[in-house]
Design a protein around this motif. Structure first.
Motif, PDB file in Angstrom:
ATOM      1  N   ALA A 143      -1.919   1.653  14.397  1.00 28.14           N
ATOM      2  CA  ALA A 143      -1.663   2.109  12.783  1.00 28.14           C
ATOM      3  C   ALA A 143      -0.637   1.360  12.230  1.00 28.14           C
ATOM      4  N   VAL A 144      -1.039   0.917  11.219  1.00 27.27           N
ATOM      5  CA  VAL A 144       0.171   0.122  10.198  1.00 27.27           C
ATOM      6  C   VAL A 144       0.578   1.220   9.053  1.00 27.27           C
ATOM      7  N   ALA A 145      -0.437   1.631   8.147  1.00 28.14           N
ATOM      8  CA  ALA A 145       0.003   2.427   7.087  1.00 28.14           C
ATOM      9  C   ALA A 145      -1.154   3.077   6.437  1.00 28.14           C
ATOM     10  N   THR A 146      -0.949   4.454   6.010  1.00 30.68           N
ATOM     11  CA  THR A 146      -2.103   5.025   5.159  1.00 30.68           C
ATOM     12  C   THR A 146      -1.684   5.222   3.668  1.00 30.68           C
ATOM     13  N   PHE A 147      -2.357   4.773   2.727  1.00 25.68           N
ATOM     14  CA  PHE A 147      -2.109   4.929   1.271  1.00 25.68           C
ATOM     15  C   PHE A 147      -2.912   6.084   0.932  1.00 25.68           C
ATOM     16  N   HIS A 148      -2.189   7.193   0.054  1.00 29.32           N
ATOM     17  CA  HIS A 148      -3.029   8.211  -0.409  1.00 29.32           C
ATOM     18  C   HIS A 148      -3.158   7.909  -1.960  1.00 29.32           C
ATOM     19  N   PHE A 149      -4.135   8.012  -2.575  1.00 33.11           N
ATOM     20  CA  PHE A 149      -4.332   7.738  -4.053  1.00 33.11           C
ATOM     21  C   PHE A 149      -4.531   9.187  -4.533  1.00 33.11           C
ATOM     22  N   ALA A 196      -3.105  -1.194  -3.247  1.00 31.66           N
ATOM     23  CA  ALA A 196      -1.573  -1.215  -2.783  1.00 31.66           C
ATOM     24  C   ALA A 196      -1.494  -2.571  -2.173  1.00 31.66           C
TER      25      ALA A 196
END
Lengths: 108, 149
Positions: free
Chosen positions: B95-101, B110
């Motif tokens: 896992a690196v990152a999760t963006f929520h839009f 992003a």
């Protein structure tokens, strides 16, 4: 720990309905929990694990961060502004600390 | 079109090499990555297209690798990109990152900076509000790894 300082860059003014780019940076070591110190002990993980941005109380963007995010986490994203208001930015640290900052924008 | 024996062998060898490389790319995803992907998609089959993952081909320093994602979407209250997750197959934890839009994001785009332990595939997966899933993969060659030390 060194002082954690959030920084945010966004335009001061925008037209109604314009999509603005927001850049954020916060000084933080983002200790991954993978590194070892000189005597071979694992340095415990301490990162900023989440970020969110709200505009006039409504959510715009959020991010869950994992140890694979670099030190001094940088985030760039966009927001569509329909009215003047305030962006509120919140970072949450593994140790429970919360760092916040605000930035105003004027719609002409 | 006819082949003599030598040409036929050369073509077969080429085809085999291609098949092997293709399979290797497809199966390189470690178990952890697959699991993380399943957790994110909820079992939906990822399609290609709509999402673009942008990362350097060669990263000299694995400690800060710029990465950006963008997804084609109208971003209205009815049709928008819910979230995008970035996974790095070759890291100790993918896992690196999760963006929520949200619809207020205006665009589903992003950027951030990530750590990569070694040369590996980076995967970006987007989940749309209608439940469909899109995926893009990019190989990043890392000169100096960014984990441990």
């Amino acid at each position: 720990m060194a002082k954690v300082k959030p920084r945010v860059k966004l335009p001061k003014k925008a037209e109604k309905g314009e999509i603005v780019t927001i850049k954020t940076l916060i000084s933080h070591p983002m200790e991954s929990g993978q590194r070892k110190d000189k005597s071979g002990n694992v340095i415990p993980r301490q990162i900023i694990n989440s970020f969110k941005c709200e505009f006039n109380g409504k959510p715009v963007f959020a991010c869950d961060m994992d140890p694979a995010i670099s030190a001094n986490p940088y985030l760039e994203f966009t927001a569509k502004v329909e009215e003047s208001g305030t962006f509120a930015f919140t970072w949450v640290d593994d140790d429970g600390s919360v760092y916040t900052t605000e930035e105003k924008i004027t719609v002409e | 079109m006819t082949f003599n024996r030598r040409e036929a062998l050369a073509v077969a060898a080429g085809a085999l090499a291609f098949a092997v490389t293709g399979a290797r790319i497809a199966w390189a995803a470690a178990e952890d990555t697959k699991k993380a992907l399943m957790d994110f998609t909820g079992g939906a089959e990822p399609q290609t297209g709509r999402i673009t993952l942008d990362a350097p081909e060669i990263a000299e320093n694995g400690n800060t690798v710029p990465v950006s994602v963008s997804v084609e979407s109208p971003m209205t209250a009815e049709d928008y990109v819910e979230s995008v997750t970035i996974l790095a197959e070759g890291n100790p934890s993918p896992a690196v990152a999760t963006f929520h839009f949200t619809a207020m994001s205006g665009e589903a785009a992003a950027s951030t900076r990530m750590r990569l332990a070694k040369t590996q595939n980076v995967i970006a997966v987007a989940k749309m509000s209608d439940g469909s899933v899109f995926m893009d993969t990019k190989e990043v060659k890392v000169t100096i790894g960014g984990c441990g030390g």
